[in-house]
Design an enzyme around this catalytic site. Structure first.
Site, PDB file in Angstrom:
ATOM      1  N   SER A  52       8.557   2.236  -2.040  1.00 38.21           N
ATOM      2  CA  SER A  52       8.059   0.878  -1.792  1.00 38.21           C
ATOM      3  C   SER A  52       7.810   0.051  -3.045  1.00 38.21           C
ATOM      4  O   SER A  52       7.454  -1.126  -2.938  1.00 38.21           O
ATOM      5  CB  SER A  52       6.769   0.935  -0.970  1.00 38.21           C
ATOM      6  OG  SER A  52       7.057   1.211   0.380  1.00 38.21           O
ATOM      7  N   LYS A  55       9.398  -3.296  -3.238  1.00 35.19           N
ATOM      8  CA  LYS A  55       8.796  -4.548  -2.764  1.00 35.19           C
ATOM      9  C   LYS A  55       8.402  -5.479  -3.908  1.00 35.19           C
ATOM     10  O   LYS A  55       8.069  -6.648  -3.669  1.00 35.19           O
ATOM     11  CB  LYS A  55       7.605  -4.236  -1.871  1.00 35.19           C
ATOM     12  CG  LYS A  55       8.002  -3.507  -0.577  1.00 35.19           C
ATOM     13  CD  LYS A  55       6.793  -3.228   0.303  1.00 35.19           C
ATOM     14  CE  LYS A  55       7.206  -2.620   1.643  1.00 35.19           C
ATOM     15  NZ  LYS A  55       7.215  -1.165   1.652  1.00 35.19           N
ATOM     16  N   SER A 107       1.717  -2.843   1.781  1.00 38.25           N
ATOM     17  CA  SER A 107       3.047  -2.250   1.648  1.00 38.25           C
ATOM     18  C   SER A 107       3.791  -2.275   2.985  1.00 38.25           C
ATOM     19  O   SER A 107       4.462  -1.313   3.371  1.00 38.25           O
ATOM     20  CB  SER A 107       2.956  -0.813   1.121  1.00 38.25           C
ATOM     21  OG  SER A 107       4.216  -0.381   0.644  1.00 38.25           O
ATOM     22  N   LYS A 207       1.955  -2.032  -7.654  1.00 44.89           N
ATOM     23  CA  LYS A 207       2.521  -1.562  -6.389  1.00 44.89           C
ATOM     24  C   LYS A 207       2.616  -0.040  -6.325  1.00 44.89           C
ATOM     25  O   LYS A 207       3.018   0.609  -7.290  1.00 44.89           O
ATOM     26  CB  LYS A 207       3.915  -2.163  -6.180  1.00 44.89           C
ATOM     27  CG  LYS A 207       4.479  -1.938  -4.785  1.00 44.89           C
ATOM     28  CD  LYS A 207       3.715  -2.719  -3.736  1.00 44.89           C
ATOM     29  CE  LYS A 207       4.083  -2.309  -2.333  1.00 44.89           C
ATOM     30  NZ  LYS A 207       3.529  -0.991  -1.966  1.00 44.89           N
TER      31      LYS A 207
END
Length: 379
Positions: A52, A55, A107, A207
């Site tokens: 993720s 992202k 997320s 992140k």
């Protein structure tokens, strides 16, 4: 000779192993976000899945879209995406900005699908992700989807993911969102999965990520003394601790370097038609920078090739910049250290030089003298 060869090989292998095993990550990179200089890393150029942390690119494109106030209607396709979620519901209406918060804090794979769907459709959006990666010079990065689900050609490297993050943090909307610990819109409250925002005082984002194939992935950023560091770990079972140690190690090597002091001479400049033939150009203000151990800075000095009398003390006559890897860390004007009166005997001479000076100004040219000195942070 053969014994010497094997000794050298053994030393090289031991160094490689110790470097890679300094942290739990299979690959990591620590980057100065301001200059792009790699401060530390191991296997930083190995292509690996990034889960993720994908992202970051999705969020950057959304932040750059100019459409964050657009009200979108959640489709059944977006609401039904597998994996981590901000729990969008089919038919729900909300702003694209709220979806972006759900992308970066929760997320949400559903948020990633919703952003892609409303910014051209998934196929076109993924194409834009890869185009933006190429624009940023990320040659070993490729995206198959906007969320980070495993894909055959979905990969990046630790260093390129750090470079992407450094670029994304320059976007003020993106930077604000990833630094947010919690966000409430309507009845929905979202808490940032990035625990470093609560664990590390200087943390400013960015992140988390996880899939069974990619393992635990984490991108963090912290700012101290005006300098920003990005750390990336891929497939790391102890990422929170590793990142705190990486960031501490980077900032502990930060040193202030004073290159020029206000009033110091930077360069001599010729004077035409004056009682003196030269004046000294001096720094108007101190020229200083915070440098990490691996960084080298350069001074760039620019000024006109000559001045015409009369010249007044304190007149601006040029500029100087302190650069590291092309990034400007500090800059100040150059000023004249002395006054020079017009020499009446030369008042009507130098017509050719005056014409040349005028012509250069018309063509917007300036003779530039550049002086470079290699500078490293002092330990």
């Amino acid at each position: 000779m053969r014994a010497k060869y094997w000794i050298c090989l053994l030393v090289a292998v031991c160094f490689s192993v110790s470097r890679a095993s300094a942290y739990s990550a299979q690959a990591y990179a620590v980057l100065d976000a301001d200059t792009g200089v790699l401060l530390d890393g191991a296997n930083e150029n190995r292509q690996m899945p990034m889960a993720s942390t994908t992202k970051i690119m999705t969020g950057l494109l959304a932040a750059e879209s100019g459409a964050l106030q657009k009200i979108v209607t959640v489709s059944g396709v977006s609401a039904g995406v597998e994996g981590s979620s901000m729990y969008l519901k089919q038919g729900e209406q909300l702003s694209l900005q709220d979806v972006l918060y759900g992308l970066m804090l929760c997320s949400g794979n559903d948020a990633a699908a919703c952003i892609a769907e409303n910014l051209g459709g998934q196929t076109a959006f993924v194409r834009r992700m890869n185009k933006r990666a190429q624009q940023l010079g990320l040659r070993n990065t490729h995206f198959d989807n906007p969320s980070g689900l495993d894909g055959k050609t979905h990969h990046t490297t630790a260093q390129e993911l750090a470079q992407l993050t450094a670029a994304a943090l320059k976007n003020p909307v993106f930077a604000q969102i990833v630094a947010t610990q919690s966000y409430t819109s309507g009845t929905r409250t979202m808490v940032n999965h990035n625990k470093l925002l609560r664990m590390y005082p200087d943390a400013i984002g960015v992140k988390t990520g996880y899939t069974r194939t990619a393992g635990r992935c984490l991108v963090s950023a912290a700012k101290r003394n005006g300098r920003t560091v990005v750390a990336v770990t891929l497939h790391d079972g102890d990422d929170w601790n590793d990142h705190m140690h990486m960031l501490d190690a980077a900032f502990s090597s930060l040193r202030e370097k004073r290159v020029g002091q206000a009033g110091d001479t930077a360069a001599p400049i010729s004077v035409q038609s004056g009682t003196k033939q030269k004046i000294q150009a001096v720094y108007q203000e101190d020229l200083t920078a915070q440098l990490f151990d691996r960084e080298q800075a350069e001074i760039q000095i620019s000024h006109a090739d000559f001045l015409y009398a009369p010249v007044q003390q304190g007149d601006i006559c040029g500029s100087t910049k302190l650069l590291c890897n092309g990034a400007v860390l500090d800059e100040t004007a150059l000023i004249c250290a002395q006054s020079v009166a017009l020499d009446p005997a030369q008042e009507d001479t130098g017509l050719l030089e005056k014409f040349r000076h005028w012509w250069d100004a018309v063509r917007k040219r300036e003779a530039v003298y550049e002086s470079y000195r290699g500078l490293r942070a002092e330990s």
